[in-house]
Design an enzyme around this catalytic site. Sequence first.
Site, mmCIF file in Angstrom:
data_model
loop_
_atom_site.group_PDB
_atom_site.id
_atom_site.type_symbol
_atom_site.label_atom_id
_atom_site.label_comp_id
_atom_site.label_asym_id
_atom_site.label_seq_id
_atom_site.Cartn_x
_atom_site.Cartn_y
_atom_site.Cartn_z
ATOM 1 N N LYS A 1 44.531 45.210 31.410
ATOM 2 C CA LYS A 1 44.082 43.877 31.492
ATOM 3 C C LYS A 1 43.451 43.746 30.226
ATOM 4 C CE LYS A 1 41.460 40.905 34.983
ATOM 5 N NZ LYS A 1 40.727 41.135 36.151
ATOM 6 N N ASP B 1 35.710 37.894 46.455
ATOM 7 C CA ASP B 1 36.756 37.123 46.026
ATOM 8 C C ASP B 1 37.725 37.523 46.785
ATOM 9 O OD1 ASP B 1 38.315 35.099 44.989
ATOM 10 O OD2 ASP B 1 38.830 36.019 42.914
ATOM 11 N N GLY C 1 42.176 35.759 31.358
ATOM 12 C CA GLY C 1 43.256 36.599 30.477
ATOM 13 C C GLY C 1 44.553 36.909 31.082
ATOM 14 N N GLY D 1 50.795 39.582 35.216
ATOM 15 C CA GLY D 1 50.163 38.374 35.768
ATOM 16 C C GLY D 1 49.137 37.933 34.718
ATOM 17 N N GLY E 1 45.739 34.925 34.320
ATOM 18 C CA GLY E 1 44.662 34.008 35.108
ATOM 19 C C GLY E 1 43.793 33.271 33.852
#
Length: 580
Positions: free
Chosen positions: A44, A135, A27, A22, A24
């Site tokens: 990540k 979040d 990063g 994935g 964003g």
Amino acid sequence: MASAEPVWPRYVGNYLLGRKLGSGVSGSTFQATHVHTGMVVALKLQPLSISYATNDYERVVYPLIQGGEGMPTLWAHGRIGQWDYLAMDLLGASLQGLLREADTPTMDMRSVISIAVQLITRLEFMHSRGILHRDVQLGNSVIGLPPNETLLYMIDFGFSEKYVNSKGKHIRNRQQPDFIGNYWFSSVNVHCRGKTTSRRDDLESLALVLIHILTPGGLPWTRNGVPRDDAEHDRLKRCKRDYRPEDLCDGLPEEFAAFLHYCRGLQFSAQPDYPRWRERFLELGKSLGYGDVRPFIWPPPPVKNNPTVQVKRTHTPVPNGDMEQILQGLAQMDLQGSAGRPKESTPAPIPPIPVTAAVPAPAAPPAQAAEAAVPSQPTAGRPILGQKDLNAAPPAASQRPAGRSAAKKAREVIDISSDSSTEVPLPVGRNTKAARLMRLTRQCELAVDNRQLAGLVNEFLAILGTGTSRTLTKEGFSFLDALYKQLADPSIFIVPLRTSQRRSARAPAPARQEVTNEERRSRMSNLRASVAYALSNRQLARLVADFGTLTDKAGKKLTKDSFVFLEGVGSRLTALSGAA
């Protein structure tokens, strides 16, 4: 112009990068393998030059939550060359991905209840460590890999922060200059009012997530995508702020609206009652036939002999405050285009809008049909929108309200029975409402099955809707007393539900407890939602008793939720009569 995708390295430290999981704004995350141990992790990766380096925040949070159930383990972190990396547990699909792959408008109820139970526990743990997530959303909750495939994990702590200072005191509630969070699921206080995030806001975000995945099309303010400018953002915030929990949760079990009400009612520094709501959702799962809902099972297992739980709303409800204005405007429209025709000086009140019931309502009762056959005459009841008698003569001067103040009084004073000193005389040959309610009460006392009771409840609704009153007086309460008696046990003599006026000597008047308007609205909304899930007459009886007591404490005023509740009682009686 969007920045170009970085050229990602093949190796970062001891990790060989594999497929991208994935990405964003800050990063991307890759599946990576440790070249010496063979351990597979989620890595990540962020460029050091990025303006908002969320990895810096996450490496502070991870040590505080290590070891918690449903919290990923941070295996390594650091900076190498131009890259900042975090090596974490490799986990499964996110809830957002599961919902997308399911290709269904909503997620099944068992899965949603399981999500509620597990994520309440995750947030309880994070908050116990002094950390806010800030979040909470579908993409930030993922399932584990075997043998932890029934466990939900919280991820992505880039927005997380501590809510206690170095002295262990709760942070202060300050006005925030900038919004940090998620457009869809951030709380009203944080997103719409610019307040500081606290524990209550994490839970409100969870409540909105649960409602979102149970609603076809999702939450109303999510349907136009991410706002492109300030005007669209303002409309989104206004939409989120104006929706009441009971409107968002129309057709859902009462727990969802109650949970959202609870979160929004918490004080800024208050500690939420996590065990209470975890237990309440567990009990909901049991009551719906799911058994133990603590494990998250995907795909969802089949459930036998379980009442179908569906979202009955098939349209977007109008935000609170707008519907009444819209309907008032429609009711006063000159549909005939006759500029010279006299208009009534007092617009009739708008009755509540019925919500589609889970089962078909019975046919209109005979009394209601008989009223429809009466020639058009000026009455106190509101005419059907758009239905006007072209041959009707203009109202006589004596029938018109004397000025604007009289019109205002006519709208405000609403009564059902002879307790009203402003009862409008009915045409000759028709009974008064009080007499009709008394006759209906006697018929209820003699009813022998649920189908008869359903017809009487619907006739009761028809009588309530024909007048200019929404105040329940003694004849209305007498009918509720009789209905409760028949539902609870036809052989017993019950205590009246009406507590504030004269009572017989057969029972003392209970002490009247003060209830705030917010609590009253919440409890009435819960009653409205619960009636569709009553499985017996005794359960309906308890709901009717609560309704009568709550209406009495509310000054006997009937609201839209009151009418929807009574309509639900009639529909449920019809369903129970067919199942008998």
